[in-house]
Design a protein around this motif. Structure first.
Motif, PDB file in Angstrom:
ATOM      1  N   ARG A 204       0.843  -1.195   0.000  1.00 57.25           N
ATOM      2  CA  ARG A 204       0.000   0.000   0.000  1.00 57.25           C
ATOM      3  C   ARG A 204       0.877   1.243   0.000  1.00 57.25           C
ATOM      4  NH1 ARG A 204      -5.084  -0.701  -1.541  1.00 57.25           N
ATOM      5  NH2 ARG A 204      -5.571   1.305  -0.677  1.00 57.25           N
ATOM      6  N   PHE A 205       0.474   2.228  -0.796  1.00 56.63           N
ATOM      7  CA  PHE A 205       1.090   3.548  -0.789  1.00 56.63           C
ATOM      8  C   PHE A 205       0.175   4.484  -0.014  1.00 56.63           C
ATOM      9  CE2 PHE A 205       3.261   1.659  -4.364  1.00 56.63           C
ATOM     10  CZ  PHE A 205       4.531   2.204  -4.304  1.00 56.63           C
ATOM     11  N   GLU A 206       0.739   5.584   0.482  1.00 59.45           N
ATOM     12  CA  GLU A 206      -0.047   6.550   1.257  1.00 59.45           C
ATOM     13  C   GLU A 206      -1.038   7.314   0.383  1.00 59.45           C
ATOM     14  OE1 GLU A 206       2.591   9.180   3.385  1.00 59.45           O
ATOM     15  OE2 GLU A 206       3.705   7.497   4.226  1.00 59.45           O
ATOM     16  N   GLN A 207      -0.630   7.655  -0.824  1.00 62.42           N
ATOM     17  CA  GLN A 207      -1.458   8.477  -1.713  1.00 62.42           C
ATOM     18  C   GLN A 207      -1.564   7.811  -3.078  1.00 62.42           C
ATOM     19  OE1 GLN A 207      -2.852  11.529  -0.890  1.00 62.42           O
ATOM     20  NE2 GLN A 207      -2.059  11.339   1.180  1.00 62.42           N
ATOM     21  N   HIS A 208      -2.736   7.957  -3.698  1.00 62.69           N
ATOM     22  CA  HIS A 208      -2.971   7.442  -5.046  1.00 62.69           C
ATOM     23  C   HIS A 208      -3.687   8.533  -5.838  1.00 62.69           C
ATOM     24  CE1 HIS A 208      -2.997   3.887  -2.378  1.00 62.69           C
ATOM     25  NE2 HIS A 208      -2.277   3.359  -3.356  1.00 62.69           N
ATOM     26  N   PHE A 209      -3.102   8.916  -6.957  1.00 59.57           N
ATOM     27  CA  PHE A 209      -3.706   9.918  -7.827  1.00 59.57           C
ATOM     28  C   PHE A 209      -3.741   9.394  -9.254  1.00 59.57           C
ATOM     29  CE2 PHE A 209      -2.073  12.334  -4.256  1.00 59.57           C
ATOM     30  CZ  PHE A 209      -3.194  13.064  -3.920  1.00 59.57           C
ATOM     31  N   PHE A 210      -4.828   9.670  -9.939  1.00 57.18           N
ATOM     32  CA  PHE A 210      -5.028   9.189 -11.299  1.00 57.18           C
ATOM     33  C   PHE A 210      -4.904  10.327 -12.302  1.00 57.18           C
ATOM     34  CE2 PHE A 210      -7.485   6.611  -8.357  1.00 57.18           C
ATOM     35  CZ  PHE A 210      -7.018   5.348  -8.659  1.00 57.18           C
ATOM     36  N   PHE A 211      -4.533   9.986 -13.538  1.00 57.64           N
ATOM     37  CA  PHE A 211      -4.471  10.958 -14.631  1.00 57.64           C
ATOM     38  C   PHE A 211      -4.969  10.276 -15.896  1.00 57.64           C
ATOM     39  CE2 PHE A 211      -0.372   8.869 -14.303  1.00 57.64           C
ATOM     40  CZ  PHE A 211      -0.023   8.559 -15.604  1.00 57.64           C
ATOM     41  N   ASP A 212      -5.454  11.090 -16.836  1.00 59.58           N
ATOM     42  CA  ASP A 212      -6.006  10.494 -18.056  1.00 59.58           C
ATOM     43  C   ASP A 212      -5.354  11.004 -19.340  1.00 59.58           C
ATOM     44  OD1 ASP A 212      -7.122  13.009 -18.118  1.00 59.58           O
ATOM     45  OD2 ASP A 212      -9.172  12.323 -18.413  1.00 59.58           O
ATOM     46  N   LEU A 213      -4.184  11.606 -19.233  1.00 63.50           N
ATOM     47  CA  LEU A 213      -3.422  11.998 -20.416  1.00 63.50           C
ATOM     48  C   LEU A 213      -2.232  11.053 -20.570  1.00 63.50           C
ATOM     49  CD1 LEU A 213      -3.444  15.867 -19.932  1.00 63.50           C
ATOM     50  CD2 LEU A 213      -4.820  14.542 -21.543  1.00 63.50           C
ATOM     51  N   ASP A 214      -1.660  11.009 -21.747  1.00 67.88           N
ATOM     52  CA  ASP A 214      -0.554  10.115 -22.065  1.00 67.88           C
ATOM     53  C   ASP A 214       0.736  10.564 -21.374  1.00 67.88           C
ATOM     54  OD1 ASP A 214       1.376   8.526 -23.266  1.00 67.88           O
ATOM     55  OD2 ASP A 214       1.076   9.335 -25.274  1.00 67.88           O
ATOM     56  N   ILE A 215       1.243   9.754 -20.437  1.00 72.09           N
ATOM     57  CA  ILE A 215       2.478  10.098 -19.726  1.00 72.09           C
ATOM     58  C   ILE A 215       3.675  10.124 -20.677  1.00 72.09           C
ATOM     59  CG2 ILE A 215       3.071   7.733 -19.025  1.00 72.09           C
ATOM     60  CD1 ILE A 215       3.580  10.923 -16.900  1.00 72.09           C
ATOM     61  N   CYS A 216       3.563   9.454 -21.822  1.00 71.52           N
ATOM     62  CA  CYS A 216       4.669   9.431 -22.789  1.00 71.52           C
ATOM     63  C   CYS A 216       4.831  10.762 -23.518  1.00 71.52           C
ATOM     64  CB  CYS A 216       4.445   8.335 -23.834  1.00 71.52           C
ATOM     65  SG  CYS A 216       4.468   6.671 -23.172  1.00 71.52           S
ATOM     66  N   SER A 217       3.746  11.526 -23.650  1.00 66.91           N
ATOM     67  CA  SER A 217       3.835  12.731 -24.477  1.00 66.91           C
ATOM     68  C   SER A 217       3.213  13.989 -23.881  1.00 66.91           C
ATOM     69  CB  SER A 217       3.184  12.464 -25.837  1.00 66.91           C
ATOM     70  OG  SER A 217       1.804  12.195 -25.676  1.00 66.91           O
ATOM     71  N   SER A 218       2.558  13.895 -22.765  1.00 60.08           N
ATOM     72  CA  SER A 218       1.908  15.063 -22.180  1.00 60.08           C
ATOM     73  C   SER A 218       2.876  15.814 -21.268  1.00 60.08           C
ATOM     74  CB  SER A 218       0.669  14.661 -21.387  1.00 60.08           C
ATOM     75  OG  SER A 218       0.141  15.784 -20.721  1.00 60.08           O
ATOM     76  N   ASP A 219       3.416  16.916 -21.788  1.00 61.98           N
ATOM     77  CA  ASP A 219       4.355  17.712 -20.984  1.00 61.98           C
ATOM     78  C   ASP A 219       3.751  18.137 -19.654  1.00 61.98           C
ATOM     79  OD1 ASP A 219       6.279  17.509 -22.946  1.00 61.98           O
ATOM     80  OD2 ASP A 219       5.919  19.500 -23.776  1.00 61.98           O
ATOM     81  N   ILE A 220       2.465  18.489 -19.661  1.00 65.41           N
ATOM     82  CA  ILE A 220       1.845  18.976 -18.431  1.00 65.41           C
ATOM     83  C   ILE A 220       1.771  17.876 -17.374  1.00 65.41           C
ATOM     84  CG2 ILE A 220      -0.567  18.607 -19.127  1.00 65.41           C
ATOM     85  CD1 ILE A 220      -1.097  21.374 -17.722  1.00 65.41           C
ATOM     86  N   VAL A 221       1.458  16.653 -17.764  1.00 65.30           N
ATOM     87  CA  VAL A 221       1.405  15.556 -16.798  1.00 65.30           C
ATOM     88  C   VAL A 221       2.815  15.185 -16.330  1.00 65.30           C
ATOM     89  CG1 VAL A 221       0.800  13.121 -16.448  1.00 65.30           C
ATOM     90  CG2 VAL A 221      -0.793  14.637 -17.613  1.00 65.30           C
ATOM     91  N   ILE A 222       3.766  15.162 -17.260  1.00 63.39           N
ATOM     92  CA  ILE A 222       5.152  14.848 -16.885  1.00 63.39           C
ATOM     93  C   ILE A 222       5.686  15.881 -15.894  1.00 63.39           C
ATOM     94  CG2 ILE A 222       7.524  14.664 -17.729  1.00 63.39           C
ATOM     95  CD1 ILE A 222       6.286  13.583 -20.398  1.00 63.39           C
ATOM     96  N   CYS A 223       5.477  17.147 -16.190  1.00 66.51           N
ATOM     97  CA  CYS A 223       5.960  18.206 -15.286  1.00 66.51           C
ATOM     98  C   CYS A 223       5.247  18.171 -13.941  1.00 66.51           C
ATOM     99  CB  CYS A 223       5.798  19.571 -15.945  1.00 66.51           C
ATOM    100  SG  CYS A 223       6.917  19.813 -17.344  1.00 66.51           S
ATOM    101  N   ALA A 224       3.948  17.890 -13.958  1.00 70.92           N
ATOM    102  CA  ALA A 224       3.200  17.803 -12.705  1.00 70.92           C
ATOM    103  C   ALA A 224       3.675  16.605 -11.881  1.00 70.92           C
ATOM    104  CB  ALA A 224       1.702  17.698 -12.998  1.00 70.92           C
TER     105      ALA A 224
END
Length: 184
Positions: free
Chosen positions: A31-51
């Motif tokens: 188990r991890f303490e926090q779990h957060f989901f995203f729906d953009l491509d981690i391979c190409s989404s600069d905003i998700v990568i930076c976040a």
């Protein structure tokens, strides 16, 4: 460390995943303490990568090193250092994968196994799971806007928002309910 030591360390990092499980099941071996989901491509989404980088560095510190793996073969693609341009490096790694015919996602795991970013395919939901959430309040609004948690998913299931209703329609009520239950 030589290349062989990096490979051995990288193989040990993958032990945090349950190999035969996929969403909406709990996919981690602990188990991890926090779990957060995203729906953009981690391979190409600069905003998700930076976040993701912002969250990881704020919560785990700037000395963290992150291994990047292909989802398909679970092979080590490279390492991210805190001062690297993660968007550029992840983009180059995913481009290399695509040239080889691999169009699936990536797995990022820090060297202490306190954080993992997992996305099986670019069209699937991804997850950022981590420990060391003491600096969560220091995360920017942009980073918070890129991710949702189990409580957000539970509110979507009520159907009170147009966005939530659309996601329930797209992803399915049972799928989202299982995510909210397994990652609460």
């Amino acid at each position: 460390m030589n290349d062989m030591e990096y490979e051995d360390k990288a193989a040990k990092l993958m032990e945090v995943l349950e190999s035969r499980k996929s969403f909406p099941d709990y996919i981690f071996s602990r188990r991890f303490e926090q779990h957060f989901f995203f729906d953009l491509d981690i391979c190409s989404s600069d905003i998700v990568i930076c976040a993701a980088k912002e969250i990881i560095l704020n919560c785990l510190g700037t000395e963290v090193r992150v291994a990047v793996f292909s989802f398909t073969e679970r092979t080590l693609l490279g390492w991210l250092e805190s001062d690297d341009d993660w968007s550029f490096k992840i983009g180059a790694m995913s481009e290399s994968l695509r040239r080889s015919g691999d169009y699936n996602g990536l797995i990022l795991i820090d060297d202490l196994k306190k954080c993992i970013v997992y996305q099986a395919r670019p069209v699937d939901l991804g997850i950022l799971a981590f420990d060391g959430s003491n600096n969560w309040r220091a995360i920017s609004t942009v980073a918070r806007d890129c991710f949702v948690d189990a409580h957000d998913i539970e509110s979507w299931l009520t159907g009170e928002s147009v966005y939530g209703a659309a996601l329930v329609n797209d992803l399915g009520r049972e799928y989202l309910a299982a995510l909210a239950k397994n990652y609460a």
